[in-house]
Design a protein around this motif. Structure first.
Motif, PDB file in Angstrom:
ATOM      1  N   HIS A   7      -5.950  33.002  23.999  1.00  0.00           N
ATOM      2  CA  HIS A   7      -5.919  32.561  22.613  1.00  0.00           C
ATOM      3  C   HIS A   7      -5.103  33.560  21.833  1.00  0.00           C
ATOM      4  O   HIS A   7      -4.590  34.519  22.371  1.00  0.00           O
ATOM      5  CB  HIS A   7      -7.319  32.383  22.034  1.00  0.00           C
ATOM      6  CG  HIS A   7      -8.086  33.652  21.877  1.00  0.00           C
ATOM      7  ND1 HIS A   7      -8.392  34.196  20.678  1.00  0.00           N
ATOM      8  CD2 HIS A   7      -8.588  34.509  22.796  1.00  0.00           C
ATOM      9  CE1 HIS A   7      -9.081  35.309  20.843  1.00  0.00           C
ATOM     10  NE2 HIS A   7      -9.215  35.522  22.114  1.00  0.00           N
ATOM     11  N   GLY A   8      -4.939  33.340  20.521  1.00  0.00           N
ATOM     12  CA  GLY A   8      -4.059  34.199  19.751  1.00  0.00           C
ATOM     13  C   GLY A   8      -2.632  33.720  19.905  1.00  0.00           C
ATOM     14  O   GLY A   8      -2.373  32.608  20.341  1.00  0.00           O
ATOM     15  N   SER A 129     -12.107  33.534  19.366  1.00  0.00           N
ATOM     16  CA  SER A 129     -11.581  34.337  18.251  1.00  0.00           C
ATOM     17  C   SER A 129     -12.389  34.245  16.968  1.00  0.00           C
ATOM     18  O   SER A 129     -12.074  34.937  15.999  1.00  0.00           O
ATOM     19  CB  SER A 129     -10.130  33.948  17.955  1.00  0.00           C
ATOM     20  OG  SER A 129      -9.249  34.748  18.702  1.00  0.00           O
ATOM     21  N   ASN A 130     -13.422  33.416  16.934  1.00  0.00           N
ATOM     22  CA  ASN A 130     -14.313  33.472  15.773  1.00  0.00           C
ATOM     23  C   ASN A 130     -15.034  34.814  15.693  1.00  0.00           C
ATOM     24  O   ASN A 130     -15.598  35.170  14.656  1.00  0.00           O
ATOM     25  CB  ASN A 130     -15.313  32.318  15.808  1.00  0.00           C
ATOM     26  CG  ASN A 130     -14.791  31.066  15.141  1.00  0.00           C
ATOM     27  OD1 ASN A 130     -15.545  30.296  14.545  1.00  0.00           O
ATOM     28  ND2 ASN A 130     -13.490  30.840  15.211  1.00  0.00           N
ATOM     29  N   GLN A 131     -14.989  35.586  16.795  1.00  0.00           N
ATOM     30  CA  GLN A 131     -15.509  36.950  16.776  1.00  0.00           C
ATOM     31  C   GLN A 131     -14.763  37.791  15.747  1.00  0.00           C
ATOM     32  O   GLN A 131     -15.325  38.746  15.189  1.00  0.00           O
ATOM     33  CB  GLN A 131     -15.356  37.575  18.173  1.00  0.00           C
ATOM     34  CG  GLN A 131     -16.037  38.909  18.356  1.00  0.00           C
ATOM     35  CD  GLN A 131     -17.508  38.750  18.696  1.00  0.00           C
ATOM     36  OE1 GLN A 131     -18.033  37.649  18.795  1.00  0.00           O
ATOM     37  NE2 GLN A 131     -18.184  39.870  18.920  1.00  0.00           N
ATOM     38  N   LYS A 132     -13.511  37.457  15.468  1.00  0.00           N
ATOM     39  CA  LYS A 132     -12.725  38.222  14.501  1.00  0.00           C
ATOM     40  C   LYS A 132     -13.296  38.122  13.082  1.00  0.00           C
ATOM     41  O   LYS A 132     -13.005  38.986  12.245  1.00  0.00           O
ATOM     42  CB  LYS A 132     -11.272  37.746  14.514  1.00  0.00           C
ATOM     43  CG  LYS A 132     -10.517  38.063  15.797  1.00  0.00           C
ATOM     44  CD  LYS A 132      -9.067  37.628  15.696  1.00  0.00           C
ATOM     45  CE  LYS A 132      -8.261  37.999  16.931  1.00  0.00           C
ATOM     46  NZ  LYS A 132      -8.543  37.128  18.081  1.00  0.00           N
ATOM     47  N   THR A 437      -9.912  29.778  20.709  1.00  0.00           N
ATOM     48  CA  THR A 437      -9.665  28.966  21.899  1.00  0.00           C
ATOM     49  C   THR A 437      -9.574  29.853  23.134  1.00  0.00           C
ATOM     50  O   THR A 437      -8.792  30.796  23.174  1.00  0.00           O
ATOM     51  CB  THR A 437      -8.352  28.163  21.777  1.00  0.00           C
ATOM     52  OG1 THR A 437      -8.373  27.388  20.584  1.00  0.00           O
ATOM     53  CG2 THR A 437      -8.188  27.239  22.970  1.00  0.00           C
ATOM     54  N   LEU A 438     -10.381  29.553  24.123  1.00  0.00           N
ATOM     55  CA  LEU A 438     -10.251  30.071  25.479  1.00  0.00           C
ATOM     56  C   LEU A 438     -10.222  28.851  26.398  1.00  0.00           C
ATOM     57  O   LEU A 438     -10.365  27.713  25.940  1.00  0.00           O
ATOM     58  CB  LEU A 438     -11.415  30.998  25.830  1.00  0.00           C
ATOM     59  CG  LEU A 438     -11.563  32.271  24.977  1.00  0.00           C
ATOM     60  CD1 LEU A 438     -12.878  32.963  25.296  1.00  0.00           C
ATOM     61  CD2 LEU A 438     -10.403  33.211  25.220  1.00  0.00           C
ATOM     62  N   VAL A 442     -13.868  26.312  22.492  1.00  0.00           N
ATOM     63  CA  VAL A 442     -13.160  25.942  21.263  1.00  0.00           C
ATOM     64  C   VAL A 442     -14.116  26.200  20.103  1.00  0.00           C
ATOM     65  O   VAL A 442     -15.278  25.785  20.141  1.00  0.00           O
ATOM     66  CB  VAL A 442     -12.728  24.461  21.263  1.00  0.00           C
ATOM     67  CG1 VAL A 442     -12.292  24.019  19.865  1.00  0.00           C
ATOM     68  CG2 VAL A 442     -11.594  24.241  22.247  1.00  0.00           C
ATOM     69  N   SER A 443     -13.630  26.911  19.091  1.00  0.00           N
ATOM     70  CA  SER A 443     -14.466  27.188  17.920  1.00  0.00           C
ATOM     71  C   SER A 443     -13.635  27.091  16.657  1.00  0.00           C
ATOM     72  O   SER A 443     -12.415  27.271  16.679  1.00  0.00           O
ATOM     73  CB  SER A 443     -15.110  28.579  18.023  1.00  0.00           C
ATOM     74  OG  SER A 443     -14.123  29.591  18.131  1.00  0.00           O
TER      75      SER A 443
END
Length: 485
Positions: A7-8, A129-132, A437-438, A442-443
């Motif tokens: 992702h990213g 990436s919602n961890q960000k 996204t991984l 998906v988030s």
């Protein structure tokens, strides 16, 4: 999994050199109590009448130009809150076909926090990436959002040596400083020019050695929970407090697709070459100094310095472009600001402390990394929605840079190319959210304005995903359905 989780920024594309593209900022302040709603960034949607020819609710009207932070185009506090049944009728059908084995979903009213829809809201899932969002909360909670990071050059301990000291700015450019940029605000050529002037002013000979000091960060540079495939693919890798182009190898005039083997050493080599060129500008050639690691002597005289974009601006870039390396850097800087080691463990502890300080429940939460590249991370939708609401409604304004930085549906950052189908277009320009996204995840967590002008916050986390593209479309349709309420 069939391929490494990603992702990213996609492979072959680095962070954008200029995150802003003529966007407008909509700052919304609530009149009720001291609650404030953070401003939205809209790339190009002009104000206009509603579909029925009448005036749009204030929350959907975009100002002709960016208002001052205290100036407001407030959402209508009297706009009706959708009924839970309406929200369920909008969201559930859209998500019903999402190819995912597990899900956690929350939709809430941004002003009151009232939950309007919950589907396994407390199940901790891999957030990608919602961890960000948690990383952004940690940085903006512990550190001064207006702080700039200094990359300095000091006199070395031995004769003929100078030391390049990393201050945490990993958005350095190899050229001259650009005061209007976030990525590349501080330039190594500018630092070399200032160093050359300082040495000339002291009557000092050309240095024979450039040492680089990357001691600001401690502990391992690589998280043990990251997949080797992701590291090999350049999605994530060793983290240093001194790097060019957010841990990209320079290529031409902009960031390149390759990752450095030793980010701090690469900066030192560019600096040494630039310093030799500057010192030889008006005289005979000067040999390029030898580059080696080393520590700055305590109390060493400073010769030159360049300053980064603010931490608020860097946090915005991290969220908008989903920059994994920058997230890990900011996590360590947050830890240092919280008087903890600037390390992986320190970043985890600082993030947990930020959640606790803001009253966010942490049961089920696992903070393995700051970027969301780790499959060991766990966040339930209720945590993500609460963090979004904190960023959005912070009465002090300290957290609002995080809300303003969220990508715009169909318009900016990692949402620029989404919400393009007919069933999704109703959310374009009216939803802002952090993507994730991984291969199996998906988030999407953010906020959206309803057709009647009510601001809603939401979080959708899907795990055991078998088709990420189809899952993203399902999530986008759900958010678009909220915009039509």
């Amino acid at each position: 999994m069939s391929s490494p989780p990603r992702h990213g920024p996609p492979a072959g594309r680095g962070p954008r050199a200029r995150p802003g593209r003529g966007r407008r900022v909509l700052t919304a302040l609530l009149a009720t109590g001291c609650l404030a709603v953070a401003g939205w960034l809209h790339p190009h949607w002009p104000p206009g009448p509603g579909a029925d020819g009448g005036q749009l609710p204030a929350a959907r009207v975009l100002p002709a130009q960016a208002p001052a932070p205290a100036g407001a185009v407030p959402p209508d506090p009297d706009a009706p809150v959708p009924r839970p049944g309406e929200v369920a009728a909008a969201v559930d059908p859209a998500l019903a076909g999402a190819p995912a084995g597990r899900r956690s979903v929350v939709v809430a009213d941004a002003l009151t926090g009232e939950r309007l829809l919950e589907r396994d809201p407390d199940v901790p899932l891999v957030p990608a990436s919602n961890q960000k969002l948690v990383t952004a909360l940690s940085v903006l909670t512990h550190a001064d959002p207006g702080r700039r990071l200094r990359t300095t050059v000091v006199q070395g301990r031995e004769p003929g040596a100078v030391v390049l000291v990393g201050g945490g700015d990993t958005l350095l450019s190899p050229g001259r400083s650009d005061p209007d940029a976030v990525l590349g605000r501080a330039g190594i050529r500018t630092l070399a020019e200032e160093t050359a002037r300082a040495l000339a002013g002291r009557g000092a000979p050309a240095p024979t050695t450039v040492r680089w000091d990357a001691s600001l960060f401690t502990g391992p540079a690589v998280n043990a929970d990251w997949a080797p495939g992701d590291i090999a693919a350049g999605q994530i890798g060793p983290v240093a407090p001194l790097a060019l182009w957010s841990h990209h190898v320079p290529a031409g005039e902009g960031p390149g697709p390759e990752r450095p083997r030793n980010a701090a050493q690469d900066v030192a080599e560019v600096f040494a070459a630039e310093l030799a060129a500057r010192l030889a500008a008006d005289g005979p050639p000067v040999p390029v100094p030898v580059v080696a690691p080393g520590r700055a002597p305590e109390g060493a005289p400073e010769l030159a310095a360049v300053e980064s974009a603010t931490l608020a601006e860097q946090t915005g870039l991290m969220l908008r472009e989903s920059d994994n390396h920058l997230a890990e850097v900011l996590s360590r800087l947050a830890a240092r600001a919280a008087d903890r080691p600037a390390s992986i463990e320190g970043g985890r502890a600082a993030a947990a402390a930020a959640l606790e300080a803001h009253g966010v429940r942490t049961d089920g939460v696992v903070l393995s990394d700051a970027s969301g590249m780790s499959l060991a991370d766990r966040l339930p939708a209720r945590t993500i929605e609460h963090v979004v609401r904190l960023l959005l409604t912070d009465p002090t304004g300290t957290l609002t840079p995080g809300a303003r930085a969220l990508p715009v549906a169909g318009g900016s950052g990692t949402l620029e190319d989404r919400f393009d189908d007919d069933a999704e277009r109703s959310a374009r320009g009216l939803a802002r959210a952090k993507t994730g996204t991984l291969n199996s995840v998906v988030s999407l967590g953010g906020h959206v304005s309803t057709e009647r002008g009510r601001l809603l916050t939401f979080s959708v986390v899907l795990n055991e995903v078998t088709d990420p593209a189809a899952a993203r479309d399902a999530v986008d349709r759900a958010v678009a359905a909220l915009a039509r309420l």
